[in-house]
Scaffold this motif. Structure first.
Motif, PDB file in Angstrom:
ATOM      1  N   ALA A   2      23.128 -39.218 -42.795  1.00  0.00           N
ATOM      2  CA  ALA A   2      22.076 -39.032 -41.753  1.00  0.00           C
ATOM      3  C   ALA A   2      20.784 -39.051 -42.440  1.00  0.00           C
ATOM      4  CB  ALA A   2      22.281 -37.893 -40.976  1.00  0.00           C
ATOM      5  N   ALA A   3      20.465 -38.898 -43.532  1.00  0.00           N
ATOM      6  CA  ALA A   3      19.170 -39.054 -44.265  1.00  0.00           C
ATOM      7  C   ALA A   3      19.202 -40.462 -44.944  1.00  0.00           C
ATOM      8  CB  ALA A   3      18.923 -37.858 -45.142  1.00  0.00           C
ATOM      9  N   ASN A   4      18.181 -40.697 -45.239  1.00  0.00           N
ATOM     10  CA  ASN A   4      18.282 -42.158 -46.063  1.00  0.00           C
ATOM     11  C   ASN A   4      18.198 -41.607 -47.579  1.00  0.00           C
ATOM     12  OD1 ASN A   4      17.642 -44.066 -44.185  1.00  0.00           O
ATOM     13  ND2 ASN A   4      15.465 -43.226 -43.912  1.00  0.00           N
ATOM     14  N   ASN A  52      21.186 -23.698 -49.852  1.00  0.00           N
ATOM     15  CA  ASN A  52      21.533 -25.176 -49.577  1.00  0.00           C
ATOM     16  C   ASN A  52      22.578 -25.872 -50.457  1.00  0.00           C
ATOM     17  OD1 ASN A  52      20.099 -26.976 -47.591  1.00  0.00           O
ATOM     18  ND2 ASN A  52      18.370 -25.631 -48.295  1.00  0.00           N
ATOM     19  N   LYS A  95      19.125 -52.761 -42.319  1.00  0.00           N
ATOM     20  CA  LYS A  95      19.652 -52.037 -41.492  1.00  0.00           C
ATOM     21  C   LYS A  95      19.579 -52.678 -39.937  1.00  0.00           C
ATOM     22  CE  LYS A  95      18.083 -47.621 -41.906  1.00  0.00           C
ATOM     23  NZ  LYS A  95      17.664 -46.319 -41.964  1.00  0.00           N
ATOM     24  N   ASN A 138      14.946 -32.968 -36.760  1.00  0.00           N
ATOM     25  CA  ASN A 138      15.062 -33.798 -35.755  1.00  0.00           C
ATOM     26  C   ASN A 138      16.636 -34.481 -35.818  1.00  0.00           C
ATOM     27  OD1 ASN A 138      15.463 -36.467 -34.248  1.00  0.00           O
ATOM     28  ND2 ASN A 138      13.508 -37.093 -34.537  1.00  0.00           N
ATOM     29  N   GLN A 156      20.302 -35.458 -52.599  1.00  0.00           N
ATOM     30  CA  GLN A 156      20.900 -34.363 -52.643  1.00  0.00           C
ATOM     31  C   GLN A 156      22.170 -34.039 -53.317  1.00  0.00           C
ATOM     32  OE1 GLN A 156      18.852 -31.607 -51.256  1.00  0.00           O
ATOM     33  NE2 GLN A 156      17.678 -33.039 -51.793  1.00  0.00           N
ATOM     34  N   ALA A 188      18.522 -34.200 -44.694  1.00  0.00           N
ATOM     35  CA  ALA A 188      17.245 -33.600 -45.071  1.00  0.00           C
ATOM     36  C   ALA A 188      16.502 -34.616 -45.759  1.00  0.00           C
ATOM     37  CB  ALA A 188      17.548 -32.326 -45.869  1.00  0.00           C
ATOM     38  N   SER A 241      21.237 -25.813 -42.160  1.00  0.00           N
ATOM     39  CA  SER A 241      20.233 -25.393 -43.153  1.00  0.00           C
ATOM     40  C   SER A 241      18.752 -25.826 -42.937  1.00  0.00           C
ATOM     41  CB  SER A 241      20.632 -25.596 -44.532  1.00  0.00           C
ATOM     42  OG  SER A 241      20.519 -26.796 -44.933  1.00  0.00           O
ATOM     43  N   ASP A 242      17.769 -25.361 -43.376  1.00  0.00           N
ATOM     44  CA  ASP A 242      16.488 -26.101 -43.575  1.00  0.00           C
ATOM     45  C   ASP A 242      15.894 -25.863 -45.016  1.00  0.00           C
ATOM     46  OD1 ASP A 242      15.596 -23.421 -43.746  1.00  0.00           O
ATOM     47  OD2 ASP A 242      14.678 -23.277 -41.447  1.00  0.00           O
ATOM     48  N   LYS A 255      15.308 -21.253 -34.465  1.00  0.00           N
ATOM     49  CA  LYS A 255      14.493 -22.077 -35.285  1.00  0.00           C
ATOM     50  C   LYS A 255      13.041 -21.976 -34.704  1.00  0.00           C
ATOM     51  CE  LYS A 255      13.457 -25.123 -38.486  1.00  0.00           C
ATOM     52  NZ  LYS A 255      13.133 -24.951 -40.008  1.00  0.00           N
ATOM     53  N   PHE A 309      17.926 -29.176 -40.865  1.00  0.00           N
ATOM     54  CA  PHE A 309      17.829 -28.878 -39.259  1.00  0.00           C
ATOM     55  C   PHE A 309      16.912 -29.189 -38.404  1.00  0.00           C
ATOM     56  CE2 PHE A 309      18.679 -25.824 -35.472  1.00  0.00           C
ATOM     57  CZ  PHE A 309      20.099 -26.495 -35.273  1.00  0.00           C
TER      58      PHE A 309
HETATM   59  P1  NAD Z   1      12.542 -33.564 -40.274  1.00  0.00           P
HETATM   60  O1  NAD Z   1      11.155 -33.458 -40.867  1.00  0.00           O
HETATM   61  O2  NAD Z   1      12.389 -33.392 -38.736  1.00  0.00           O
HETATM   62  O3  NAD Z   1      13.629 -32.628 -40.628  1.00  0.00           O
HETATM   63  C1  NAD Z   1      14.060 -32.485 -41.922  1.00  0.00           C
HETATM   64  C2  NAD Z   1      14.813 -31.174 -42.216  1.00  0.00           C
HETATM   65  O4  NAD Z   1      15.304 -31.175 -43.508  1.00  0.00           O
HETATM   66  C3  NAD Z   1      13.947 -29.792 -41.945  1.00  0.00           C
HETATM   67  O5  NAD Z   1      14.704 -29.019 -41.207  1.00  0.00           O
HETATM   68  C4  NAD Z   1      13.718 -29.281 -43.294  1.00  0.00           C
HETATM   69  O6  NAD Z   1      13.441 -27.903 -43.165  1.00  0.00           O
HETATM   70  C5  NAD Z   1      14.865 -29.717 -44.140  1.00  0.00           C
HETATM   71  N1  NAD Z   1      14.739 -29.860 -45.351  1.00  0.00           N
HETATM   72  C6  NAD Z   1      13.801 -30.383 -46.138  1.00  0.00           C
HETATM   73  N2  NAD Z   1      13.924 -30.238 -47.456  1.00  0.00           N
HETATM   74  C7  NAD Z   1      15.019 -29.745 -47.501  1.00  0.00           C
HETATM   75  C8  NAD Z   1      16.110 -29.348 -48.850  1.00  0.00           C
HETATM   76  N3  NAD Z   1      15.677 -29.581 -49.830  1.00  0.00           N
HETATM   77  N4  NAD Z   1      17.420 -28.732 -48.125  1.00  0.00           N
HETATM   78  C9  NAD Z   1      17.679 -28.556 -47.044  1.00  0.00           C
HETATM   79  N5  NAD Z   1      16.877 -28.949 -45.933  1.00  0.00           N
HETATM   80  C10 NAD Z   1      15.709 -29.553 -46.254  1.00  0.00           C
HETATM   81  O7  NAD Z   1      13.119 -35.065 -40.748  1.00  0.00           O
HETATM   82  P2  NAD Z   1      13.958 -35.961 -39.752  1.00  0.00           P
HETATM   83  O8  NAD Z   1      13.311 -36.715 -38.794  1.00  0.00           O
HETATM   84  O9  NAD Z   1      15.191 -35.153 -39.246  1.00  0.00           O
HETATM   85  O10 NAD Z   1      14.653 -36.947 -41.039  1.00  0.00           O
HETATM   86  C11 NAD Z   1      15.574 -36.345 -41.982  1.00  0.00           C
HETATM   87  C12 NAD Z   1      16.165 -37.473 -42.936  1.00  0.00           C
HETATM   88  O11 NAD Z   1      16.782 -38.618 -41.756  1.00  0.00           O
HETATM   89  C13 NAD Z   1      15.129 -38.310 -43.819  1.00  0.00           C
HETATM   90  O12 NAD Z   1      15.740 -38.785 -44.762  1.00  0.00           O
HETATM   91  C14 NAD Z   1      14.581 -39.275 -42.654  1.00  0.00           C
HETATM   92  O13 NAD Z   1      14.116 -40.554 -43.443  1.00  0.00           O
HETATM   93  C15 NAD Z   1      16.135 -39.849 -42.037  1.00  0.00           C
HETATM   94  N6  NAD Z   1      15.783 -40.639 -40.806  1.00  0.00           N
HETATM   95  C16 NAD Z   1      15.233 -40.269 -39.775  1.00  0.00           C
HETATM   96  C17 NAD Z   1      15.198 -40.824 -38.649  1.00  0.00           C
HETATM   97  C18 NAD Z   1      14.656 -40.586 -37.269  1.00  0.00           C
HETATM   98  O14 NAD Z   1      14.562 -41.093 -36.401  1.00  0.00           O
HETATM   99  N7  NAD Z   1      13.779 -39.125 -37.488  1.00  0.00           N
HETATM  100  C19 NAD Z   1      15.809 -42.336 -38.920  1.00  0.00           C
HETATM  101  C20 NAD Z   1      16.599 -42.662 -39.805  1.00  0.00           C
HETATM  102  C21 NAD Z   1      16.736 -41.766 -41.141  1.00  0.00           C
END
Ligand code: NAD
Length: 421
Positions: free
Chosen positions: A320-322, A284, A101, A228, A303, A299, A248-249, A269, A226
């Motif tokens: 966006a998620a890993n 979802n 990365k 960060n 998924q 999320a 969604s959350d 929210k 929904f």
């Molecule tokens: P977060 O905890 O702020 O948000 C996660 C969101 O996903 C929440 O709204 C939660 O309710 C929702 N969620 C959880 N399980 C779910 C499901 N089964 N279906 C739908 N929604 C669901 O986390 P984040 O920081 O936003 O991280 C999200 C993803 O992004 C993760 O995979 C994380 O590894 C990746 N990521 C984050 C960052 C960062 O800077 N925060 C950087 C790189 C990668």
């Protein structure tokens, strides 16, 4: 070869997957076998066992890890995870992915990861603080602002980074803000870090849409998660003219064919603790299958699987998620000609602004938010262009192109430095 091959890593452990991905890219780049072995093997690993006094007076022993995968391009960088199922092999895989990365966005860091086997949800704040301070002390033989800079990851946050920074600084006898990133702004954290990942996601989507000739004005966007990353990405995409039709959350999602007001959704929210009730309900599972122009899983991992991938109905998909897409699903989406923005590119805005935080801490001179956003924009656009060019030149998808670019950059650094002695 590309598409099916990187996707053929079915039901493997994260480390097996990481090794297999590396093998595919190494074959493609015709890497020297010795260099390939260097890249497969972590540079340094530390396993620690340490006691923590719990609130009831008992002493519990915890196991923790720090793995530096490769430091040819610069100091090791990677998060600290607190999780009951953490194991050394998973940390090794996560450290390797951090190397790729950082290399794909061209920031001068190597890859690392660490963590403690624990269940933070069952621990008090005091227990978490004692665990963090002791773990930081145990890691102090390996980490440092010039050698290895931790950050938050799953179940760790700015507060935990503040305890980390304070503990390390106490041992030194002076403040060392550059020892971790993701800190509170009051102790050397960076403006713009909270939004960085979501903004980076939106920038890569904008660049991809331009290349694909898909106008973003009125484009239908669905965002799973929904938090960060997802909420900020949704807001920026709305600002670019998109119609965000579903968000969604973990409780479920909401839908509007006309487009949702994302700022209002964020307020809702915040006030209600959930999205339910904000607009028409959608599950979802249904959100992921909505006909849309841009789909953003933000999320968690796994998924989009072989089960639902055939019903995914989007032109562009940004991880966006890993790891939100399983390798089997990856192959199906490639067949459907979905344009994929891989996680090591799409969500690299977070580590990029972490790098900016470290630079600001080292020089003790802090930038304004506008400057940070301009620099983030520049890094994300040039990284997208680099990966896109590689994909065009090699006739492959964006995921393999991103890996090829990253592995090539790391091997160039190793070759330039030579093998010591
Ligand atoms: P977060 O905890 O702020 O948000 C996660 C969101 O996903 C929440 O709204 C939660 O309710 C929702 N969620 C959880 N399980 C779910 C499901 N089964 N279906 C739908 N929604 C669901 O986390 P984040 O920081 O936003 O991280 C999200 C993803 O992004 C993760 O995979 C994380 O590894 C990746 N990521 C984050 C960052 C960062 O800077 N925060 C950087 C790189 C990668």
């Amino acid at each position: 070869m590309a598409k099916a091959q990187l996707a053929s890593t079915v039901a493997l452990s994260p480390l097996d997957t990481a090794h297999k991905q590396l093998d595919i890219v190494a074959d493609r780049l015709n890497l020297d076998p010795g260099l390939r072995e260097v890249l497969r093997t972590p540079k340094r690993e530390l396993i620690v066992h340490f006691p923590v006094r719990m609130d009831d007076g008992r002493i519990r022993i915890f196991e923790g890890y720090r793995v530096q995968h490769n430091i040819a391009r610069g100091p090791a960088k990677g998060g600290i995870r607190y999780h009951p199922n953490l194991c050394l092999d998973d940390v090794r895989a996560l450290a390797m992915w951090m190397t790729w990365k950082c290399a794909v966005v061209g920031i001068p860091f190597g890859g690392a990861k660490g963590g403690v086997v624990c269940n933070p949800k069952s621990m008090s704040k005091g227990e978490l603080e004692r665990l963090t301070r002791r773990f930081a002390t145990e890691l102090s033989i390996m980490i440092g602002p010039e050698s290895d800079i931790p950050a938050p990851d799953m179940n760790t946050n700015a507060q935990i980074m503040a305890w980390f920074m304070d503990t390390y600084s106490m041992h030194k006898g002076y403040s060392v803000p550059a020892i971790v990133t993701g800190k509170p702004i009051s102790i050397g954290g960076s403006e713009g870090r909270f939004e960085a990942t979501g903004i980076g996601v939106a920038i890569t989507i904008r660049e991809a849409a331009t290349r694909l000739g898909t106008p973003l004005q009125n484009a239908r966007v669905a965002v799973q998660g929904f938090g960060n990353v997802g909420s900020v990405a949704a807001l920026y995409l709305q600002n670019l003219g998109c119609r965000v039709i579903a968000i969604s959350d973990s409780q479920g999602g909401v839908f509007s064919g006309e487009g949702l007001d994302i700022r209002e959704a964020m307020r809702y929210k915040e006030a209600q603790g959930q999205l339910d009730g904000f607009a028409e309900r959608i599950s979802n599972a249904d959100l992921l299958e909505l006909p849309c122009d841009v789909l953003v899983p933000a999320a968690m991992e796994d998924q989009i699987t072989a089960e639902n991938a055939p019903r995914i109905n989007t032109k562009l998909l940004a991880e966006a998620a890993n790891g939100p897409i399983t390798p089997e699903a990856d192959a199906i989406l490639a067949e459907k000609r979905v344009f994929l923005l891989p996680d090591i590119l799409a969500n690299a805005g977070g580590v990029t602004v972490s790098y900016f935080e470290w630079v600001q801490d080292l020089q003790a001179f802090f930038w304004k938010e506008a400057e940070i956003k301009a620099k983030l924009e520049s890094v994300m656009v040039s990284s997208f262009n680099d990966v896109y060019r590689m994909a065009q030149e090699q006739g492959t998808d964006m995921r393999l192109a991103a890996y090829m670019l990253a592995v090539r950059r790391v091997t160039e650094a190793i070759a330039a430095r030579g093998i010591y002695p």
